[in-house]
Design an enzyme around this catalytic site. Structure first.
Site, PDB file in Angstrom:
ATOM      1  N   ASP A  48       0.835  -1.210   0.000  1.00 13.99           N
ATOM      2  CA  ASP A  48       0.000   0.000   0.000  1.00 13.99           C
ATOM      3  C   ASP A  48       0.866   1.255   0.000  1.00 13.99           C
ATOM      4  O   ASP A  48       0.530   2.253  -0.653  1.00 13.99           O
ATOM      5  CB  ASP A  48      -0.919   0.015   1.228  1.00 13.99           C
ATOM      6  CG  ASP A  48      -2.042  -1.006   1.120  1.00 13.99           C
ATOM      7  OD1 ASP A  48      -2.196  -1.624   0.043  1.00 13.99           O
ATOM      8  OD2 ASP A  48      -2.769  -1.181   2.123  1.00 13.99           O
ATOM      9  N   THR A  49       1.975   1.217   0.720  1.00 15.33           N
ATOM     10  CA  THR A  49       2.884   2.372   0.751  1.00 15.33           C
ATOM     11  C   THR A  49       3.460   2.633  -0.634  1.00 15.33           C
ATOM     12  O   THR A  49       3.547   3.788  -1.073  1.00 15.33           O
ATOM     13  CB  THR A  49       4.025   2.125   1.752  1.00 15.33           C
ATOM     14  OG1 THR A  49       3.480   1.936   3.059  1.00 15.33           O
ATOM     15  CG2 THR A  49       4.990   3.301   1.770  1.00 15.33           C
ATOM     16  N   VAL A  50       3.851   1.563  -1.324  1.00 16.42           N
ATOM     17  CA  VAL A  50       4.384   1.713  -2.680  1.00 16.42           C
ATOM     18  C   VAL A  50       3.319   2.300  -3.610  1.00 16.42           C
ATOM     19  O   VAL A  50       3.606   3.162  -4.434  1.00 16.42           O
ATOM     20  CB  VAL A  50       4.880   0.352  -3.210  1.00 16.42           C
ATOM     21  CG1 VAL A  50       5.280   0.459  -4.678  1.00 16.42           C
ATOM     22  CG2 VAL A  50       6.060  -0.133  -2.387  1.00 16.42           C
ATOM     23  N   ASP A  85       3.146   0.484 -10.017  1.00 20.98           N
ATOM     24  CA  ASP A  85       1.924  -0.288 -10.227  1.00 20.98           C
ATOM     25  C   ASP A  85       2.233  -1.770 -10.397  1.00 20.98           C
ATOM     26  O   ASP A  85       1.410  -2.631 -10.070  1.00 20.98           O
ATOM     27  CB  ASP A  85       1.189   0.240 -11.464  1.00 20.98           C
ATOM     28  CG  ASP A  85      -0.234  -0.274 -11.550  1.00 20.98           C
ATOM     29  OD1 ASP A  85      -0.899  -0.326 -10.505  1.00 20.98           O
ATOM     30  OD2 ASP A  85      -0.678  -0.634 -12.655  1.00 20.98           O
ATOM     31  N   ASP A  88       4.028  -2.978  -6.545  1.00 23.47           N
ATOM     32  CA  ASP A  88       3.143  -3.274  -5.414  1.00 23.47           C
ATOM     33  C   ASP A  88       2.422  -4.608  -5.599  1.00 23.47           C
ATOM     34  O   ASP A  88       2.246  -5.375  -4.650  1.00 23.47           O
ATOM     35  CB  ASP A  88       2.157  -2.140  -5.153  1.00 23.47           C
ATOM     36  CG  ASP A  88       1.270  -1.821  -6.360  1.00 23.47           C
ATOM     37  OD1 ASP A  88       1.296  -2.569  -7.346  1.00 23.47           O
ATOM     38  OD2 ASP A  88       0.558  -0.808  -6.311  1.00 23.47           O
ATOM     39  N   GLY A  89       2.026  -4.902  -6.841  1.00 23.68           N
ATOM     40  CA  GLY A  89       1.393  -6.190  -7.095  1.00 23.68           C
ATOM     41  C   GLY A  89       2.355  -7.350  -6.886  1.00 23.68           C
ATOM     42  O   GLY A  89       1.979  -8.405  -6.355  1.00 23.68           O
ATOM     43  N   SER A  99      -5.642  -8.826  -1.814  1.00 24.74           N
ATOM     44  CA  SER A  99      -6.895  -8.584  -1.101  1.00 24.74           C
ATOM     45  C   SER A  99      -7.804  -7.671  -1.898  1.00 24.74           C
ATOM     46  O   SER A  99      -7.385  -6.992  -2.833  1.00 24.74           O
ATOM     47  CB  SER A  99      -6.605  -7.941   0.260  1.00 24.74           C
ATOM     48  OG  SER A  99      -6.035  -6.644   0.075  1.00 24.74           O
ATOM     49  N   ASP A 110      -5.268   4.687  -9.523  1.00 24.37           N
ATOM     50  CA  ASP A 110      -5.019   4.756 -10.970  1.00 24.37           C
ATOM     51  C   ASP A 110      -5.837   5.891 -11.590  1.00 24.37           C
ATOM     52  O   ASP A 110      -5.357   6.596 -12.478  1.00 24.37           O
ATOM     53  CB  ASP A 110      -5.397   3.435 -11.644  1.00 24.37           C
ATOM     54  CG  ASP A 110      -4.337   2.364 -11.457  1.00 24.37           C
ATOM     55  OD1 ASP A 110      -3.221   2.701 -11.012  1.00 24.37           O
ATOM     56  OD2 ASP A 110      -4.628   1.192 -11.756  1.00 24.37           O
TER      57      ASP A 110
END
EC number: 2.7.8.-
Length: 247
Positions: A48-50, A85, A88-89, A99, A110
């Site tokens: 989430d931070t990224v 993008d 983080d994935g 989640s 996005d």
């Protein structure tokens, strides 16, 4: 994903080609970015931070550089942060933390990043770019991109598959506009005439987004009619079986 693909004409061929390109591109960047993602995990950084930092970087790059006509450097900054993008994935998969919240946050931010990019173009053309038509085209690109995403999300929320990708999706919008912006920015380094690429790209994105919007609306209308017809047929069948049972 595992269903057979029936290719009928140019549209289906284009869709399959885009899917294959996206598949191999993601596989390549996954291999490249996996060590970096693992490094961040070891340092205690969360996905989430990224996501938040990446979005902040894109917004800053777009709204600081683009309104001043610094398209080359703005594109460089945005491109660096756009890779978040994928990072983080990758981190979420390594941690086993995929989640609904992460998907929601990623999709929402996005939209924020896209708005900043086309908003930056609009601010340039409304100011020193001095072109109200291209300002309007930039705003249309911003708005249509949001609506294109909304049509799919809304269609899926009412139980329809929305089985169409469309001519110009988010990846195409970003690639076309950012590549053109970066090249147009070379005008300040003495490359003559290249600044015309950005207006051309904006028109392409605007028309492509409109076509994509129409494609998705038509698809949702067709799928909705099919779903309602199937439901009506089911009701008739149940009523007929009830009548037979009553006899």
């Amino acid at each position: 994903m595992g269903q057979p693909v029936v290719i009928e004409g140019r549209a289906a061929t284009t869709t399959v080609g885009k899917a294959m390109l996206n598949k191999y591109a993601r596989a390549f960047f996954t291999r490249v970015l996996t060590p970096f993602a693992a490094f961040l995990i070891r340092r205690g950084v969360s996905p989430d931070t990224v996501t938040l930092i990446g979005t902040a970087g894109v917004v800053a790059g777009a709204l600081v550089f683009f309104p001043r006509g610094e398209f080359f450097w703005g594109t460089i900054v945005i491109t660096l942060f756009v890779f978040s993008d994928l990072v983080d994935g990758n981190m979420a998969r390594q941690l086993g933390r995929s989640s609904r919240w992460g998907a929601f946050l990623d999709s929402t931010l996005d939209r924020v990043a896209d708005s900043a990019i086309f908003g930056g173009f609009a601010l340039w053309y409304a100011g020193n770019g001095n072109d109200n038509v291209l300002c309007a085209v930039s705003i249309f690109c911003l708005a249509s991109g949001q609506v294109v995403s909304y049509t799919k999300a809304r269609g899926e929320s009412i139980g329809l598959p929305v089985a169409v990708n469309g001519l110009v999706e988010r990846a195409e919008r970003l690639v076309v506009s950012l590549v053109a912006a970066g090249l147009a920015g070379l005008h300040k380094f003495g490359v003559p005439g290249i600044q015309v690429l950005l207006p051309i790209a904006l028109w392409i994105v605007a028309v492509g987004s409109l076509v994509t919007l129409i494609q998705r609306v038509v698809t949702v209308r067709r799928e909705s009619a099919e779903a309602e017809a199937a439901a009506a047929a089911g009701d008739d069948t149940n009523a007929s079986q009830g009548s037979e049972a009553a006899k």
